[in-house]
Design a protein around this motif. Structure first.
Motif, PDB file in Angstrom:
ATOM      1  N   ALA A   1      41.661  48.256  58.802  1.00  0.00           N
ATOM      2  CA  ALA A   1      40.362  47.656  59.113  1.00  0.00           C
ATOM      3  C   ALA A   1      39.905  46.709  58.010  1.00  0.00           C
ATOM      4  N   GLY A   2      40.098  47.106  56.764  1.00  0.00           N
ATOM      5  CA  GLY A   2      39.690  46.254  55.648  1.00  0.00           C
ATOM      6  C   GLY A   2      40.479  44.960  55.605  1.00  0.00           C
ATOM      7  N   MET A   3      41.799  45.024  55.817  1.00  0.00           N
ATOM      8  CA  MET A   3      42.612  43.812  55.808  1.00  0.00           C
ATOM      9  C   MET A   3      42.278  42.921  56.996  1.00  0.00           C
ATOM     10  N   MET A   4      41.964  43.518  58.128  1.00  0.00           N
ATOM     11  CA  MET A   4      41.615  42.733  59.310  1.00  0.00           C
ATOM     12  C   MET A   4      40.316  41.955  59.083  1.00  0.00           C
ATOM     13  N   ALA A   5      39.319  42.598  58.465  1.00  0.00           N
ATOM     14  CA  ALA A   5      38.058  41.919  58.172  1.00  0.00           C
ATOM     15  C   ALA A   5      38.268  40.754  57.208  1.00  0.00           C
TER      16      ALA A   5
ATOM     17  N   SER B   1      34.058  15.752  49.807  1.00  0.00           N
ATOM     18  CA  SER B   1      34.181  16.085  48.388  1.00  0.00           C
ATOM     19  C   SER B   1      33.261  17.222  47.981  1.00  0.00           C
ATOM     20  N   ARG B   2      32.295  17.574  48.812  1.00  0.00           N
ATOM     21  CA  ARG B   2      31.413  18.702  48.537  1.00  0.00           C
ATOM     22  C   ARG B   2      31.809  19.934  49.357  1.00  0.00           C
ATOM     23  N   VAL B   3      32.169  19.735  50.590  1.00  0.00           N
ATOM     24  CA  VAL B   3      32.479  20.862  51.467  1.00  0.00           C
ATOM     25  C   VAL B   3      33.851  21.458  51.142  1.00  0.00           C
ATOM     26  N   LEU B   4      34.827  20.628  50.784  1.00  0.00           N
ATOM     27  CA  LEU B   4      36.171  21.138  50.485  1.00  0.00           C
ATOM     28  C   LEU B   4      36.184  22.122  49.310  1.00  0.00           C
ATOM     29  N   PRO B   5      35.553  21.820  48.168  1.00  0.00           N
ATOM     30  CA  PRO B   5      35.537  22.811  47.078  1.00  0.00           C
ATOM     31  C   PRO B   5      34.846  24.118  47.462  1.00  0.00           C
ATOM     32  N   LEU B   6      33.777  24.034  48.271  1.00  0.00           N
ATOM     33  CA  LEU B   6      33.099  25.254  48.704  1.00  0.00           C
ATOM     34  C   LEU B   6      34.003  26.111  49.575  1.00  0.00           C
ATOM     35  N   MET B   7      34.746  25.465  50.471  1.00  0.00           N
ATOM     36  CA  MET B   7      35.686  26.205  51.304  1.00  0.00           C
ATOM     37  C   MET B   7      36.781  26.835  50.449  1.00  0.00           C
ATOM     38  N   MET B   8      37.259  26.094  49.461  1.00  0.00           N
ATOM     39  CA  MET B   8      38.320  26.594  48.596  1.00  0.00           C
ATOM     40  C   MET B   8      37.845  27.801  47.790  1.00  0.00           C
ATOM     41  N   PHE B   9      36.632  27.718  47.262  1.00  0.00           N
ATOM     42  CA  PHE B   9      36.069  28.840  46.510  1.00  0.00           C
ATOM     43  C   PHE B   9      35.968  30.079  47.401  1.00  0.00           C
ATOM     44  N   SER B  10      35.612  29.863  48.654  1.00  0.00           N
ATOM     45  CA  SER B  10      35.445  30.982  49.581  1.00  0.00           C
ATOM     46  C   SER B  10      36.771  31.659  49.887  1.00  0.00           C
ATOM     47  N   PHE B  11      37.799  30.864  50.275  1.00  0.00           N
ATOM     48  CA  PHE B  11      39.048  31.538  50.654  1.00  0.00           C
ATOM     49  C   PHE B  11      39.776  32.106  49.442  1.00  0.00           C
ATOM     50  N   GLY B  12      39.529  31.557  48.256  1.00  0.00           N
ATOM     51  CA  GLY B  12      40.080  32.167  47.051  1.00  0.00           C
ATOM     52  C   GLY B  12      39.450  33.521  46.773  1.00  0.00           C
ATOM     53  N   SER B  13      38.140  33.616  46.993  1.00  0.00           N
ATOM     54  CA  SER B  13      37.428  34.881  46.776  1.00  0.00           C
ATOM     55  C   SER B  13      37.903  35.956  47.750  1.00  0.00           C
ATOM     56  N   PHE B  14      38.114  35.576  49.004  1.00  0.00           N
ATOM     57  CA  PHE B  14      38.582  36.560  49.989  1.00  0.00           C
ATOM     58  C   PHE B  14      40.000  37.031  49.662  1.00  0.00           C
ATOM     59  N   THR B  15      40.809  36.155  49.084  1.00  0.00           N
ATOM     60  CA  THR B  15      42.155  36.562  48.681  1.00  0.00           C
ATOM     61  C   THR B  15      42.096  37.595  47.565  1.00  0.00           C
ATOM     62  N   ILE B  16      41.204  37.386  46.610  1.00  0.00           N
ATOM     63  CA  ILE B  16      41.045  38.362  45.519  1.00  0.00           C
ATOM     64  C   ILE B  16      40.622  39.720  46.066  1.00  0.00           C
ATOM     65  N   LEU B  17      39.722  39.708  47.042  1.00  0.00           N
ATOM     66  CA  LEU B  17      39.220  40.965  47.609  1.00  0.00           C
ATOM     67  C   LEU B  17      40.313  41.787  48.282  1.00  0.00           C
ATOM     68  N   ALA B  18      41.436  41.145  48.624  1.00  0.00           N
ATOM     69  CA  ALA B  18      42.542  41.894  49.231  1.00  0.00           C
ATOM     70  C   ALA B  18      43.088  42.957  48.279  1.00  0.00           C
ATOM     71  N   VAL B  19      42.827  42.805  46.995  1.00  0.00           N
ATOM     72  CA  VAL B  19      43.268  43.789  46.013  1.00  0.00           C
ATOM     73  C   VAL B  19      42.609  45.143  46.279  1.00  0.00           C
ATOM     74  N   ALA B  20      41.396  45.118  46.836  1.00  0.00           N
ATOM     75  CA  ALA B  20      40.641  46.355  47.050  1.00  0.00           C
ATOM     76  C   ALA B  20      40.833  46.952  48.434  1.00  0.00           C
ATOM     77  N   VAL B  21      41.589  46.294  49.299  1.00  0.00           N
ATOM     78  CA  VAL B  21      41.778  46.785  50.672  1.00  0.00           C
ATOM     79  C   VAL B  21      42.582  48.083  50.666  1.00  0.00           C
ATOM     80  N   GLN B  22      42.108  49.040  51.487  1.00  0.00           N
ATOM     81  CA  GLN B  22      42.769  50.340  51.526  1.00  0.00           C
ATOM     82  C   GLN B  22      43.356  50.689  52.886  1.00  0.00           C
ATOM     83  N   ASN B  23      43.019  49.899  53.929  1.00  0.00           N
ATOM     84  CA  ASN B  23      43.493  50.268  55.262  1.00  0.00           C
ATOM     85  C   ASN B  23      43.547  49.048  56.172  1.00  0.00           C
TER      86      ASN B  23
END
Length: 502
Positions: A145-149, A121-143
């Motif tokens: 290498a960025g999408m691969m990271a 109940s503590r680790v699952l929300p942290l993981m969810m917050f993390s993968f949601g943040s990385f999905t948002i960052l895909a908006v800024a990907v330009q190439n």
């Protein structure tokens, strides 16, 4: 034979009476068990399960829906020309799909163990917050290498999500109640694939803006994921014993249910060396083999269904729309098979049936001219979806049902589930541009994995039946799995009273 007694040391703060697990009659050496897994108060247990269902399942299902969306939206973005917009070269899209699974496998066991130590109940929300943040960052990907990271870190953040949810549910439900609850949760994956297609259908109508339409898809899905993760941190209970929505009598009943029909020791402290002993059991390797066989059809359908449907000659918008119906019926079939599995208390036969659905769908699709038989080909995509979800849920339930030791349970689940997902490496490298749009070699390979998975699952199921009968003959009478509380079964098959959950 002297009666053994169970210590009150359970690793939990919950009150517990000392029980005699079994006694022996003077004239017989046949044990009579007390504290069995039999239901004593049906009304009280149904009421308790309803509380768990209403409190846990909707939220966990939405969490997994976002998990599936953030993992699988790349396929939808591809139909909206993500490759062209980021300047991908030959096979770079397949490389991006593949790199996700490396951290997904490497980090699942350690994150799963952290989830066991600090609580899902503590680790699952942290993981969810993390993968949601990385999905948002895909908006800024330009190439490339960025999408691969980003895909690397997304795989890391999502790695232990499903294994931890499975383990979390085993601390609330009996073994015979688990499949249908896990199916309700997992159906969110199918609904996510359908919803992703519908969302993409709407988002891809956005034109004349500074951002490409596929960037809006990542932005919307990622933002919703992050917001929901914050909510779940405060919402999910640590465990049944500390759930604030239960009264004291319900907490005692919840503890009894798990102690007698799920875990050998409730909330057992993590012992890594002891937990790794799960790999000394031959059945564990059979389960992992089935996971490998399951992974190829599961990932092939999840990642490439839009491309499979696109072969029928529809436009980009219609292709995404037409992926919705197969995924929705896949969720419905998942629920039918899971409820049937719990009702009959059988896992193996329904896993075999699911594999056969996928096998038949792939064979039909490859055997016909899809452009001249569009209706049949489209129906084959329904069969593909019918057969990929159910074996995943039932297989995880199957080996969790047969692993009373909590530490060994989370270790096996944290290896098995990612092992199925890492087969996306196979899927992403057999669906090559050279074989498009027919993808005949890829579909044939996927069908072969499905057939072999059905064979192994069937053989393992037969072995369990014969081994249970052998154990009964040695005991001198038939012993039902519900006759023995799981608190006696810490060492699994090594215990004479152990019976396989078929």
């Amino acid at each position: 034979m002297d009666a053994k007694r169970i210590s009150t040391e359970s690793g939990s703060d919950s009150p517990r009476d000392v029980k005699t697990p079994y006694i022996t009659e003077p004239e017989s050496e046949i044990p009579i068990f007390e504290g069995s897994a039999a239901v004593v108060d049906h009304h009280a247990e149904r009421a308790l399960c309803r509380k768990f269902d209403y409190r846990l399942l909707p939220v966990l299902a939405v969490m997994y829906l976002f998990n599936a969306l953030d993992k699988g939206n790349l396929g939808n973005a591809k139909t909206a020309h993500l490759e062209r917009d980021l300047g991908f070269k030959k096979n770079q899209y397949n490389i991006i799909l593949s790199v996700f699974y490396v951290p997904y496998v490497l980090f699942a066991p350690p994150l799963g163990l952290l989830g066991k130590k600090y609580g899902p109940s503590r680790v699952l929300p942290l993981m969810m917050f993390s993968f949601g943040s990385f999905t948002i960052l895909a908006v800024a990907v330009q190439n490339f290498a960025g999408m691969m990271a980003l895909r690397w870190f997304l795989g890391m953040a999502e790695s232990a999500f499903f294994p931890l949810v499975i383990y979390y549910l085993t601390t609330f439900y009996r073994r015979g109640e688990l499949a249908r609850r896990l199916a309700i949760f997992y159906a969110a994956s199918n609904i996510a694939n359908a919803f992703s297609g519908l969302l993409a259908f709407g988002v891809f109508h956005i034109t004349n803006t500074p951002l490409y339409p596929w960037r809006y898809l990542f932005l919307i899905e990622g933002s919703l994921t992050v917001l929901f993760a914050v909510f779940t941190w405060f919402y999910l209970p640590l465990n049944a014993a500390s759930a604030n929505f239960l009264n004291e009598e319900e907490k005692k009943l919840a503890f009894h249910r798990v102690q007698t029909d799920s875990s050998s020791t409730v909330n057992e402290k993590l012992n890594l060396k002891d937990s790794l002993k799960i790999f000394l059991q031959p059945a564990s390797w059979a389960f992992l083999t089935i996971e490998i066989c399951l992974g190829v059809p599961l990932q092939s359908v999840s990642l490439f269904l839009p491309q499979i449907v696109a072969r029928l000659g529809y436009s980009t918008v219609k292709t995404n729309l037409y992926t919705a119906a197969p995924n929705i019926t896949g969720a419905a079939m998942l629920l039918i098979l899971a409820f049937s599995s719990d009702f009959t208390r059988r896992r193996g036969p329904f896993i075999v049936l699911g594999f056969l659905f996928t096998f038949c769908g792939m064979i039909i699709y490859t055997a016909i001219d899809v452009l001249h038989h569009k209706q049949i080909a489209y129906f084959a995509t329904f069969m593909m979806c019918w057969g990929t979800s159910a074996p995943s849920v039932l297989l995880s339930t199957w080996y969790n049902n047969n692993t009373p030791h909590e530490g060994r349970r989370i270790v096996l689940t944290s290896v098995g589930v990612p092992l199925a997902n890492v087969m996306g490496l196979v899927s992403s490298n057999i669906f090559t541009p050279e074989s498009a749009p027919e993808y005949i070699p890829a579909l044939a390979t996927t069908a072969a994995f499905g057939a072999f998975g059905a064979l192994v699952a069937g053989l393992l199921s037969l072995y369990m039946v014969f081994d249970n009968k052998r154990r009964d003959r040695k005991l001198g009478r038939k012993l039902d799995i519900r006759d023995v509380p799981t608190e006696l079964l810490k060492d699994g098959p090594k215990v004479p009273e152990f019976r396989w959950f078929l």
